[in-house]
Design an enzyme around this catalytic site. Structure first.
Site, PDB file in Angstrom:
ATOM      1  N   CYS A   1     -44.344 -16.173  -8.034  1.00  0.00           N
ATOM      2  CA  CYS A   1     -43.579 -16.829  -6.963  1.00  0.00           C
ATOM      3  C   CYS A   1     -43.679 -16.137  -5.610  1.00  0.00           C
ATOM      4  O   CYS A   1     -42.922 -16.447  -4.712  1.00  0.00           O
ATOM      5  CB  CYS A   1     -42.117 -17.004  -7.365  1.00  0.00           C
ATOM      6  SG  CYS A   1     -41.233 -15.448  -7.521  1.00  0.00           S
TER       7      CYS A   1
ATOM      8  N   HIS B   1     -31.114 -15.177  12.070  1.00  0.00           N
ATOM      9  CA  HIS B   1     -30.353 -16.405  11.858  1.00  0.00           C
ATOM     10  C   HIS B   1     -31.035 -17.585  12.528  1.00  0.00           C
ATOM     11  O   HIS B   1     -31.078 -18.682  11.991  1.00  0.00           O
ATOM     12  CB  HIS B   1     -28.954 -16.255  12.457  1.00  0.00           C
ATOM     13  CG  HIS B   1     -27.988 -15.636  11.501  1.00  0.00           C
ATOM     14  ND1 HIS B   1     -26.771 -15.151  11.897  1.00  0.00           N
ATOM     15  CD2 HIS B   1     -28.062 -15.442  10.180  1.00  0.00           C
ATOM     16  CE1 HIS B   1     -26.129 -14.685  10.843  1.00  0.00           C
ATOM     17  NE2 HIS B   1     -26.907 -14.841   9.797  1.00  0.00           N
TER      18      HIS B   1
ATOM     19  N   ASN C   1     -45.036 -10.523  -3.423  1.00  0.00           N
ATOM     20  CA  ASN C   1     -44.870  -9.865  -2.120  1.00  0.00           C
ATOM     21  C   ASN C   1     -44.506  -8.396  -2.329  1.00  0.00           C
ATOM     22  O   ASN C   1     -45.089  -7.503  -1.716  1.00  0.00           O
ATOM     23  CB  ASN C   1     -43.754 -10.536  -1.309  1.00  0.00           C
ATOM     24  CG  ASN C   1     -43.946 -12.032  -1.192  1.00  0.00           C
ATOM     25  OD1 ASN C   1     -45.059 -12.515  -1.302  1.00  0.00           O
ATOM     26  ND2 ASN C   1     -42.870 -12.760  -0.982  1.00  0.00           N
TER      27      ASN C   1
HETATM   28  C1  PEP Z   1     -41.534 -11.348  -3.858  1.00  0.00           C
HETATM   29  O1  PEP Z   1     -41.288 -10.151  -3.711  1.00  0.00           O
HETATM   30  O2  PEP Z   1     -42.701 -11.799  -4.011  1.00  0.00           O
HETATM   31  C2  PEP Z   1     -40.452 -12.340  -3.852  1.00  0.00           C
HETATM   32  C3  PEP Z   1     -40.679 -13.591  -4.198  1.00  0.00           C
HETATM   33  O3  PEP Z   1     -39.218 -11.933  -3.454  1.00  0.00           O
HETATM   34  P1  PEP Z   1     -38.835 -11.639  -1.917  1.00  0.00           P
HETATM   35  O4  PEP Z   1     -40.009 -12.117  -1.083  1.00  0.00           O
HETATM   36  O5  PEP Z   1     -37.577 -12.386  -1.673  1.00  0.00           O
HETATM   37  O6  PEP Z   1     -38.685 -10.162  -1.937  1.00  0.00           O
END
Ligand code: PEP
Ligand code: MG
Length: 551
Positions: free
Chosen positions: A481, A168, A433
């Protein structure tokens, strides 16, 4: 530099008047409640997220179990202070054993409250004789979000000995745009109030009592960054068009209301990823549909017609909601998370979809489902969306003028889905990610392995290229993304292999655009292809060689 609350020393562990001690405890807890309420009032003008964090505190401060355990200890002969400390030690012991990051953060909230209570009881305040500098860098073993809010925006930076990036406190620090460094070993024992300290939030580096050479290097870096910022500001309103004339759409990732002002400042075209789970994580009970829809509506208002891609709830894995029974899963990242939870617990998914439809109230709406591993999951989620729209229509509510529904591609399996999936889905966004962690079987949270495999590894680029190919063939809009989209070198390589839309942290939009405007994607593509033909494991050295010629 300012040390956050030197440790409170309890000098009276035992007491022989339990009634008096119980009274002292009750009075102190009352004072604590009043101060939390006061903080809540103070924060009322600020962000909804801050309010929610404080609400979690209020819940703890009113927790009957906590009070009862302390009162029992007093009956056994402990002083009020010692009873608080005992509860605090028990929470700390639990904290050290808990691997679940979310639960650990909640226990830390309790630790934070115990400290406050101890200061009230012992009368040991913050007053250590030293004067707090006007814009200090704060040093602490750990810090709770409410304490951080107490300091507010005057802080220049925060260095924590413990802490975690998902806490947080980290959410609040980010919302207040204060650089935060976690896991700085021994910092609270080595630092003294008033020490000079230099902090590089990008690199995660802290220099305590830096010598002249380090200080000079830092000053140079700050000057260079200021220059770069001016450069980024100057290209804010121009498109990210490469030397070969290709324009790449740059969007930003967000998750808090406080992120939205960056939409204007960064020059992003829209929000390519709005992570909705943060709103669920900072609360202590399931948010109501009306609350969510009011929030989403404010997000859309703030975006002023720019596209916002709302990702439905991605909980599970490391993101455990306090009001849902935690699942003991051996491999949570591969477990019951995201759309898997949504499709099994359709009540939550339906509530969120309805909140989004109500928020749009006739405006265009874009929704994306996370962690889709196979076509049928997308179809099932899409069916929920269609049903939600039908329900709204029957109830007489406005339906979005334009609705786009897409999926995140975060598991390798989806890249090999039937062509019909690519034809059906309206857009795809690669969650790099997660996709990278599953592609290399390397845990993104594990420091030992997470940097082991390069994003510019030839195998990974080959794989991504395959996704670009099928998306192009089926005319499916494709974006990326994950964090890599915000790294300039990685971003230009993604553009070179065919990505036309990237979504990243707001602060990365300027650097990525600057780099894109200097490259010729055809030439870069040739460099990448040549390196792959040569059988190189990673194309990075070749790419760096090319980039050195274009600056
Ligand atoms: C990802 O996995 O690249 C993503 C954008 O989602 P998060 O990082 O929230 O898992
Ligand atoms: Mg993901």
């Amino acid at each position: 530099m300012w040390l956050h609350e030197p440790r409170v020393v309890v000098t009276n562990p035992v007491a022989d008047d339990p009634e008096r001690e119980t009274e002292r405890l009750a009075e102190a807890v009352e004072q604590l409640r009043v101060s939390v309420d006061r903080m809540l009032e103070g924060a009322a003008m600020g962000d909804a997220e801050q309010l929610e964090v404080l609400e979690a505190y209020r819940m703890f401060a009113n927790s009957k179990g906590w009070m009862r355990r302390m009162e029992e200890d007093i009956q056994r002969g402990l002083s009020a202070e010692a009873a608080v400390e005992k509860e605090q030690s028990a929470a700390r012991a639990r904290m050290s054993q808990i691997t679940d990051a979310y639960l650990r953060d909640r226990l830390h909230d309790l630790d934070d409250l115990s400290n406050r209570l101890l200061r009230i009881l012992t009368g040991q305040g913050r007053d250590t004789g030293a004067e707090m500098p006007a814009a200090p860098i704060l040093i602490a073993r750990n810090i709770g979000p409410a304490e951080l809010l107490d300091y507010g925006r005057k802080l220049k930076g925060i260095v924590l000995e413990e802490g975690s990036v998902g806490s947080h406190a980290a959410i609040v620090a980010r919302a207040l745009a204060i650089p935060l460094i976690v896991h700085a070993e021994r910092i609270t024992t080595e630092a003294l109030n008033g020490d000079a300290i230099m902090l590089d939030g990008d690199q995660g580096i802290v220099h305590l009592r830096p010598d002249d050479t380090v200080a000079a290097a830092f000053r140079d870096k700050i000057a260079m960054q200021a220059e770069a910022q001016t450069r980024y500001a100057s290209i804010r309103d121009v498109p990210a068009t490469t030397l070969c004339g290709t324009t790449i759409g740059l969007h930003m990732n967000a998750g808090l209301m406080a992120d939205l002002p960056s939409l204007e400042g960064s020059g992003a075209e829209g929000v390519g990823l709005f992570r909705t789970e943060l709103q669920f994580l900072v609360r202590n009970q399931m948010p109501r549909r009306s609350e969510l829809s009011a929030l989403y509506s404010r997000v859309l208002d703030a975006a002023q017609g720019k596209r916002v891609v709302f990702r439905t709830l991605d909980i599970g894995s490391d993101k455990v909601l306090p009001y849902m029974k935690p699942n003991d899963e051996p491999n949570p990242a591969l477990g019951w998370r995201a759309i898997r939870v949504g499709l099994d617990k359709t009540g939550i998914l339906r509530m969120q979809l309805q909140a989004l439809l109500r928020a749009a109230n006739g405006r265009p709406l874009t929704i994306m489902f996370p962690f889709v591993a196979e076509y049928s999951e997308y179809r099932a989620a899409r069916l929920e969306m269609d049903k939600a729209i039908e329900r709204e229509r029957i109830l007489g509510h406005a339906i979005p003028t334009r609705l786009e529904v897409g999926a995140m591609l975060e598991t390798p399996s989806l890249a090999f889905a039937p062509r019909a999936f690519f034809e059906e889905v309206e857009f795809l966004s690669i969650g790099g990610n997660d996709l990278k962690q599953f592609f290399f079987a390397a845990d993104r949270e594990n420091e030992r392995v997470r940097r082991r495999y390069d994003t510019l590894n030839s195998s990974f680029l080959n794989f991504l290229e395959g996704i670009v190919r099928i998306s192009d063939a089926t005319k499916t809009a494709l974006s990326f993304c994950g964090e890599d989209a915000g790294r300039p070198v990685e971003a230009v390589c993604l553009a070179a292999i065919g990505f036309r839309t990237l979504s990243m942290r707001p602060a990365s939009v300027g650097p990525v655009k600057h780099m894109l405007r200097r490259v010729d994607l055809t030439a870069l593509r040739e460099v990448i292809d040549a390196a792959r033909r040569e059988g190189l494991e990673t194309v990075r050295p070749a790419v760096m060689g090319y980039l050195a010629t274009v600056s």
